[in-house]
Design a protein around this motif. Structure first.
Motif, mmCIF file in Angstrom:
data_model
loop_
_atom_site.group_PDB
_atom_site.id
_atom_site.type_symbol
_atom_site.label_atom_id
_atom_site.label_comp_id
_atom_site.label_asym_id
_atom_site.label_seq_id
_atom_site.Cartn_x
_atom_site.Cartn_y
_atom_site.Cartn_z
ATOM 1 N N LEU A 16 0.826 -1.209 0.000
ATOM 2 C CA LEU A 16 0.000 0.000 0.000
ATOM 3 C C LEU A 16 0.860 1.259 0.000
ATOM 4 O O LEU A 16 0.551 2.240 -0.693
ATOM 5 N N PHE A 17 1.957 1.227 0.759
ATOM 6 C CA PHE A 17 2.866 2.369 0.782
ATOM 7 C C PHE A 17 3.459 2.597 -0.605
ATOM 8 O O PHE A 17 3.545 3.737 -1.075
ATOM 9 N N PHE A 18 3.837 1.522 -1.267
ATOM 10 C CA PHE A 18 4.387 1.618 -2.616
ATOM 11 C C PHE A 18 3.340 2.180 -3.578
ATOM 12 O O PHE A 18 3.648 3.054 -4.403
ATOM 13 N N ILE A 19 2.098 1.700 -3.471
ATOM 14 C CA ILE A 19 1.027 2.191 -4.334
ATOM 15 C C ILE A 19 0.811 3.683 -4.108
ATOM 16 O O ILE A 19 0.617 4.453 -5.052
ATOM 17 N N GLY A 20 0.846 4.117 -2.837
ATOM 18 C CA GLY A 20 0.680 5.529 -2.515
ATOM 19 C C GLY A 20 1.776 6.377 -3.131
ATOM 20 O O GLY A 20 1.526 7.464 -3.660
ATOM 21 N N GLN A 21 3.005 5.875 -3.077
ATOM 22 C CA GLN A 21 4.142 6.594 -3.674
ATOM 23 C C GLN A 21 3.977 6.695 -5.190
ATOM 24 O O GLN A 21 4.223 7.751 -5.792
ATOM 25 N N VAL A 22 3.559 5.597 -5.806
ATOM 26 C CA VAL A 22 3.354 5.592 -7.259
ATOM 27 C C VAL A 22 2.247 6.568 -7.637
ATOM 28 O O VAL A 22 2.365 7.320 -8.611
ATOM 29 N N PHE A 23 1.160 6.550 -6.867
ATOM 30 C CA PHE A 23 0.034 7.455 -7.143
ATOM 31 C C PHE A 23 0.508 8.910 -7.112
ATOM 32 O O PHE A 23 0.226 9.674 -8.045
ATOM 33 N N TYR A 24 1.219 9.282 -6.070
ATOM 34 C CA TYR A 24 1.701 10.666 -5.963
ATOM 35 C C TYR A 24 2.613 11.015 -7.131
ATOM 36 O O TYR A 24 2.484 12.077 -7.754
ATOM 37 N N SER A 25 3.555 10.115 -7.431
ATOM 38 C CA SER A 25 4.520 10.393 -8.487
ATOM 39 C C SER A 25 3.856 10.512 -9.850
ATOM 40 O O SER A 25 4.179 11.399 -10.640
ATOM 41 N N VAL A 27 -6.874 5.401 -1.961
ATOM 42 C CA VAL A 27 -6.920 6.863 -1.900
ATOM 43 C C VAL A 27 -6.485 7.347 -0.513
ATOM 44 O O VAL A 27 -5.822 8.377 -0.386
ATOM 45 N N HIS A 28 -6.835 6.588 0.514
ATOM 46 C CA HIS A 28 -6.445 6.966 1.875
ATOM 47 C C HIS A 28 -4.917 6.953 2.032
ATOM 48 O O HIS A 28 -4.334 7.874 2.630
ATOM 49 N N VAL A 29 -4.280 5.910 1.496
ATOM 50 C CA VAL A 29 -2.820 5.827 1.597
ATOM 51 C C VAL A 29 -2.170 6.890 0.709
ATOM 52 O O VAL A 29 -1.204 7.549 1.120
ATOM 53 N N ALA A 30 -2.704 7.079 -0.499
ATOM 54 C CA ALA A 30 -2.171 8.115 -1.391
ATOM 55 C C ALA A 30 -2.302 9.496 -0.759
ATOM 56 O O ALA A 30 -1.420 10.349 -0.912
ATOM 57 N N ASN A 31 -3.387 9.699 -0.029
ATOM 58 C CA ASN A 31 -3.586 10.968 0.676
ATOM 59 C C ASN A 31 -2.501 11.173 1.736
ATOM 60 O O ASN A 31 -1.967 12.278 1.891
ATOM 61 N N PHE A 40 -0.083 18.699 1.500
ATOM 62 C CA PHE A 40 -1.521 18.952 1.561
ATOM 63 C C PHE A 40 -2.272 17.622 1.501
ATOM 64 O O PHE A 40 -1.713 16.583 1.147
ATOM 65 N N GLN A 41 -3.547 17.672 1.885
ATOM 66 C CA GLN A 41 -4.404 16.504 1.822
ATOM 67 C C GLN A 41 -5.515 16.730 0.794
ATOM 68 O O GLN A 41 -5.925 17.853 0.551
ATOM 69 N N PHE A 42 -5.991 15.645 0.213
ATOM 70 C CA PHE A 42 -6.964 15.742 -0.869
ATOM 71 C C PHE A 42 -8.218 16.514 -0.458
ATOM 72 O O PHE A 42 -8.778 17.269 -1.253
ATOM 73 N N LYS A 43 -8.666 16.313 0.760
ATOM 74 C CA LYS A 43 -9.897 16.978 1.196
ATOM 75 C C LYS A 43 -9.689 18.465 1.464
ATOM 76 O O LYS A 43 -10.668 19.197 1.639
ATOM 77 N N GLN A 44 -8.440 18.910 1.487
ATOM 78 C CA GLN A 44 -8.178 20.344 1.604
ATOM 79 C C GLN A 44 -8.391 21.056 0.266
ATOM 80 O O GLN A 44 -8.660 22.253 0.247
#
Length: 306
Positions: free
Chosen positions: A20-29, A215-219, A228-232
């Protein structure tokens, strides 16, 4: 045996966390960091066709200038300006992975209506500095800097804000801030309710996966890397705070920012407001689908409030 079962469970849980951490990093990148190409999301980036070339040639006749300011974070931001000596200004904001040159037809419209225009390059786009796209969160602060740039030059000017897609989100979020009295009206075209809603929708559309937990981990990763966070990035809350007359526009066949988002935005916004739906309009091209209706509505709106 119990100990082995416990260790296996720990290994499985730890492995899932790493995945999940890896997926979050990929999503951001892939989605928010500008060092990575994003045509897999946007499709082919804007290319000037014959129609666009005609609009741009017309725009060049107005002698546009490159303008730069430095924002509060020290980033150098770019815009294209046409100053015709009017007391009325239109500030235009392009969308995700866009360029300010996409809006030359809208610039031409405002110029013909007697406006000066400022077509901005959002941070991390075109000639503006920055590494992260914040879906309108930081970009709305930048837009406020551009507003102040104009107001300092002419304290008695009147300003209309116009944005498409992420640019529309930028405009709406700016409306929720402490803005000068010079802002008379706003026009948002195909903006989303929040970055969280948009990412959850796109994740389901592109991968058929639910928003939780990706989406929670990507956030979380975005908070760590982007600040920043997505809900901001929440235009819905902003329009609810705003008292600026706002025209909401959306195509009925928009499947990038779904049409149902505009109904919620319109419902939460304060009066005066207006909703324009362009029949069979797809994302960010409503003005090409029915230009007569689109621009006549814009004209009525700015004549009424600006």
């Amino acid at each position: 045996m119990k100990m082995w079962g416990f260790l296996i469970a720990l290994i499985v849980i730890f492995s899932l966390i790493l995945i999940l951490f890896f997926i979050g990093q990929v999503f951001y990148s892939l989605v928010l960091h500008m060092k990575i190409d994003k045509e897999f999301i946007t499709g082919p980036l804007y290319k000037m066709d014959a129609r666009g070339l005609r609009y741009e040639n017309e725009f060049r006749q107005y002698d546009p200038k490159d303008i730069y300011i430095t924002n509060k974070e020290g980033l150098r931001l770019h815009a294209i300006e046409v100053d015709r000596g009017s007391k009325k200004w239109a500030i235009l904001s392009h969308g995700y992975m866009g360029r300010n040159g996409e809006l030359v037809d809208v610039c031409n419209f405002f110029i013909k209506e007697g406006y000066n225009v400022l077509s901005i390059s959002q941070r991390a786009h075109n000639k503006s500095e920055g590494d992260t796209i914040s879906m309108g969160y930081y970009e709305s602060d930048d837009l406020l800097d551009w507003i102040q740039y104009i107001v300092k030059r002419d304290p008695d000017c009147s300003i209309v804000l116009y944005g498409v897609s992420m640019g529309a989100a930028t405009v709406m979020m700016t409306l929720g801030k402490d803005i000068p009295r010079n802002i008379k009206a706003a026009i948002e075209d195909c903006g989303y309710t929040s970055a969280w809603d948009e990412f959850a929708y796109q994740l389901k559309k592109m991968t058929k996966l639910p928003s939780f937990p990706i989406v929670h981990v990507a956030n979380l990763i975005t908070k760590i890397r982007g600040g920043f966070q997505f809900k901001q990035a929440n235009p819905l809350n902003a329009v609810n705070k705003s008292r600026i007359p706002t025209l909401f526009i959306h195509g009925t066949k928009d499947d990038f920012v779904p049409t149902n988002m505009v109904y919620k935005l319109y419902h939460y916004a304060n009066y005066p407001k207006q909703l324009l739906l362009i029949e069979n309009g797809e994302h960010a091209v409503s003005r090409f689908k029915d230009p007569e209706l689109y621009f006549s509505t814009l004209k009525q709106w700015i004549q009424q409030f600006a």
